[in-house]
Enzyme design. Sequence first.
Site, short mmCIF file in Angstrom:
data_model
loop_
_atom_site.label_atom_id
_atom_site.label_comp_id
_atom_site.label_asym_id
_atom_site.label_seq_id
_atom_site.Cartn_x
_atom_site.Cartn_y
_atom_site.Cartn_z
N ASN A 159 -12.80 -3.47 2.59
CA ASN A 159 -13.71 -2.28 2.58
C ASN A 159 -14.54 -2.13 1.39
OD1 ASN A 159 -12.42 -1.43 5.23
ND2 ASN A 159 -10.62 -0.34 3.85
N GLN A 171 -14.29 2.18 1.29
CA GLN A 171 -13.85 1.85 0.07
C GLN A 171 -13.48 3.20 -0.82
OE1 GLN A 171 -15.95 -0.87 -2.57
NE2 GLN A 171 -14.17 -1.01 -3.69
N ASP A 217 0.94 -1.08 -0.07
CA ASP A 217 0.02 0.13 0.07
C ASP A 217 0.71 1.12 -0.01
OD1 ASP A 217 -3.07 0.43 0.98
OD2 ASP A 217 -1.87 2.21 1.11
N VAL A 268 -11.02 2.97 -3.61
CA VAL A 268 -10.48 2.53 -5.05
C VAL A 268 -11.71 1.39 -5.63
CG1 VAL A 268 -8.85 1.44 -6.57
CG2 VAL A 268 -8.29 3.23 -4.44
N HIS A 300 -10.18 -5.45 -3.42
CA HIS A 300 -8.76 -5.50 -2.80
C HIS A 300 -9.08 -6.17 -1.45
CE1 HIS A 300 -10.19 -1.38 -2.59
NE2 HIS A 300 -9.51 -1.32 -1.27
N ILE A 301 -8.15 -6.81 -1.08
CA ILE A 301 -7.98 -7.26 0.45
C ILE A 301 -6.80 -6.62 1.04
CG2 ILE A 301 -7.82 -9.04 1.76
CD1 ILE A 301 -8.99 -10.92 -0.38
N HIS A 302 -6.91 -5.86 1.98
CA HIS A 302 -5.74 -5.34 2.88
C HIS A 302 -5.45 -6.40 3.68
CE1 HIS A 302 -6.88 -1.01 2.34
NE2 HIS A 302 -7.71 -1.38 2.10
P1 5GP Z 1 -9.65 1.33 0.31
O1 5GP Z 1 -9.80 2.45 1.26
O2 5GP Z 1 -10.21 1.37 -0.92
O3 5GP Z 1 -10.11 0.19 1.12
O4 5GP Z 1 -8.16 0.92 0.17
C1 5GP Z 1 -7.50 1.87 -1.09
C2 5GP Z 1 -6.09 1.54 -0.60
O5 5GP Z 1 -5.06 1.84 -1.77
C3 5GP Z 1 -5.61 2.62 0.45
O6 5GP Z 1 -5.03 2.15 1.63
C4 5GP Z 1 -4.46 3.52 -0.41
O7 5GP Z 1 -3.42 4.10 0.54
C5 5GP Z 1 -4.12 2.62 -1.50
N1 5GP Z 1 -3.67 3.14 -2.58
C6 5GP Z 1 -4.42 4.18 -3.28
N2 5GP Z 1 -3.63 4.65 -4.52
C7 5GP Z 1 -2.63 3.72 -4.45
C8 5GP Z 1 -1.54 3.57 -5.53
O8 5GP Z 1 -1.44 4.65 -6.56
N3 5GP Z 1 -0.68 2.71 -5.04
C9 5GP Z 1 -0.70 1.89 -4.20
N4 5GP Z 1 0.40 0.89 -4.02
N5 5GP Z 1 -1.70 1.97 -3.16
C10 5GP Z 1 -2.49 2.93 -3.47
#
Ligand code: 5GP
Length: 114
Positions: A87, A94, A30, A96, A100-102
């Site tokens: 998320n 969420q 991340d 993105v 995706h799985i963190h």
């Molecule tokens: P969400 O909030 O959708 O569950 O998680 C999206 C995750 O994507 C966030 O933890 C954010 O830091 C990560 N993220 C967003 N843009 C990028 C990127 O360009 N590269 C990487 N490696 N992670 C990203």
Amino acid sequence: MEKTLFQKIADREIPADLVYEDDLCVAFRDISPVAPVHVLLVPRKPLACLSDATPEDAPLMAHLLLKVGDIARAEGLAEGGYRAVINTGEHGGQTVPHLHIHIIGGRSLQWPPG
Ligand code: 5GP
């Protein structure tokens, strides 16, 4: 349809620190880690969120969950434990719109989340 950010990372159009990839998924660090280890595991198939998965995605979903365990082991998280988080949608936080799985670990994590 325009590629999602994570499709572009999977296709190497946007750089990322990859930790694993195969024909079904890709895992990378991340960009804003919330713990010493913070990896995102993403299916190559651009499902927008968990709720978009259908029964035909069952093998893919099983593959992803098994890869969570493999990646956690490879990252040294198996002994201390870790958290896998999906998320989903606005209330789920969420940001993105590509499933995706963190995989988060390397420190003690709080519960419940905010
Ligand atoms: P969400 O909030 O959708 O569950 O998680 C999206 C995750 O994507 C966030 O933890 C954010 O830091 C990560 N993220 C967003 N843009 C990028 C990127 O360009 N590269 C990487 N490696 N992670 C990203």
